[in-house]
Enzyme design. Structure first.
Site, short mmCIF file in Angstrom:
data_model
loop_
_atom_site.label_atom_id
_atom_site.label_comp_id
_atom_site.label_asym_id
_atom_site.label_seq_id
_atom_site.Cartn_x
_atom_site.Cartn_y
_atom_site.Cartn_z
N ARG A 70 0.80 -1.23 0.00
CA ARG A 70 0.00 0.00 0.00
C ARG A 70 0.83 1.28 0.00
O ARG A 70 0.34 2.35 -0.36
CB ARG A 70 -0.95 0.03 1.22
N LYS A 83 12.65 5.76 4.91
CA LYS A 83 11.46 6.19 4.16
C LYS A 83 11.61 7.62 3.67
O LYS A 83 11.07 8.00 2.63
CB LYS A 83 10.21 6.07 5.03
N CYS A 186 -3.28 -1.57 11.95
CA CYS A 186 -3.25 -2.25 10.64
C CYS A 186 -2.33 -3.47 10.66
O CYS A 186 -2.61 -4.47 10.00
CB CYS A 186 -2.80 -1.29 9.56
N CYS A 332 4.30 -11.65 20.91
CA CYS A 332 3.35 -11.27 19.86
C CYS A 332 4.13 -11.29 18.56
O CYS A 332 5.01 -12.13 18.38
CB CYS A 332 2.71 -9.92 20.14
#
Ligand SMILES: [Zn+2]
Length: 374
Positions: A70, A83, A186, A332
């Site tokens: 995305r 980035k 997300c 996790c």
């Protein structure tokens, strides 16, 4: 305007609503985009293409392969790069006429006011609650429109927070942050890759309309988009006169500790254990309970043998299923949700609880490559 610019912006120039004057406004505008990810990608790309003269970007992350579904600012060749650098290269290739100002940092209580001050408009493309409260608050204090967008699985929403233009701020809508761990992000719940494209472009359009001072902005209206039903709905928003930031008797005048406010701070005192130590314990057959606090579908993608699954948001309800006398090691995906689970269990009196540093992702990259990464 040079010949080149006349050609580049010709589809704007022939529209009476934009024209030479509108294009000049766009060229002189300064927009700060928080985040160069899913929302930030379409926002920054279209603002640069439209000729928004100065685009500030705030992000501290590096490009990961899992972003590219995305985050179309970045390409496969950029995986592992910052980035900011990747975004600058792409934006300047799209339009070398714009200035791209890079802020390779987190947006924090310490730097937020200084970051926002030099810009006319803030477009918030972040993905977490502390940053949303912070960016909204700072925009109220500095009287800048804050263009909000958020996405979740197949749904998204957008609005413009601008009390100085008559609308509410983020706090008017959500005076209290959600209980930590109750709203998955997300990375935990997933998002349809196209969805941030739709919402980010709504944000970019709102920014351009504010710059051109044309049309009706989303100030005071929340636009909700459902991709599965392919429906846009609109909710009227009202300012809360009791709002502690933009209300009649404000009580907050400078950035607070937003991680504390949202209960999302990862407590440094939380005891941790490395994946190597976990491997040693398993090999030595030491007794302990391994607890997986991810979602069921994540457990189905990848798991560590012997782990008991209780998703983070069910921890409080199911804590009593866990052994009090045994050591508990919680994991996790990357170590964030498990840190919250450790905190919750400690609040419930569990003393011998450890957080697995780096989560199952570190386990598969450092210990067992047979466990799939995702
Ligand atoms: Zn407010």
């Amino acid at each position: 305007m040079t010949d080149d610019e006349r050609i580049r912006y010709s589809r704007h120039l022939i529209m009476p609503e934009v024209g030479v004057e509108g294009q000049r406004r766009l060229n002189e505008a300064r927009v700060l985009c928080i985040g160069a990810g899913g929302l930030g990608s379409p926002i920054a790309l279209y603002l640069a293409a439209a000729g928004v003269g100065t685009i500030g970007l705030v992000d501290f992350d590096t490009v990961d392969l899992s972003n590219l579904q995305r985050q179309i600012l970045h390409g496969t060749k950029d995986v592992g790069r910052s980035k900011m650098e990747s975004a600058r290269d792409r934006l300047l290739d799209l339009n070398p006429k714009v200035a791209v100002e890079l802020h390779d940092t987190r947006f924090t209580s310490q730097n937020a006011v200084a970051l926002v001050e030099p810009y006319d408009i803030v477009v918030d493309g972040c993905d977490n609650f502390p940053t949303r409260y912070l960016s909204s608050d700072v925009c109220v204090w500095t009287r800048k429109p804050n263009i909000y967008g958020s996405v979740f699985r197949f749904e998204g929403q957008a609005t413009v927070f601008a009390p100085h233009l008559g609308g509410p701020c983020y706090r008017c809508l959500f005076p209290d942050p959600p209980e930590p761990g109750t709203i998955p992000n997300c990375a935990e719940a997933g998002v349809l890759g196209v969805l941030p494209g739709v919402i980010g472009l709504v944000q970019a359009i709102e920014a351009i309309k504010l710059i051109l001072e044309t049309g009706q902005s989303l100030v005071g209206r929340l636009l909700h988009f459902d991709a599965l039903k392919m429906k846009f709905r609109e909710l009227k928003l009202r300012r809360d006169p009791q709002c502690p930031v933009c209300g009649e008797k404000p009580s907050i005048f400078e950035p607070i500790d937003y991680e504390m406010f949202c209960g999302t701070r990862i407590d440094e005192e939380i005891p941790t254990i490395s994946v190597r130590d976990l491997k040693r314990k398993i090999d030595a057959r030491e007794p302990f309970q391994l607890l997986d606090v991810r979602e069921i579908f994540e457990h189905e993608i990848a798991r560590i043998d012997g782990a008991k699954l209780i998703p983070l948001r069910e921890i409080s309800a199911h804590a009593e299923e866990l052994p009090r006398e045994e050591q508990i090691i919680v994991h996790c995906h990357s170590g964030k949700r498990s840190a919250q689970a450790v905190r919750l269990l400690r609040e419930r009196g569990f003393r011998n609880v450890y957080n697995l540093e780096g989560g199952i992702d570190a386990w598969s990259s450092e210990i067992d490559p047979a466990v799939p990464r995702y």
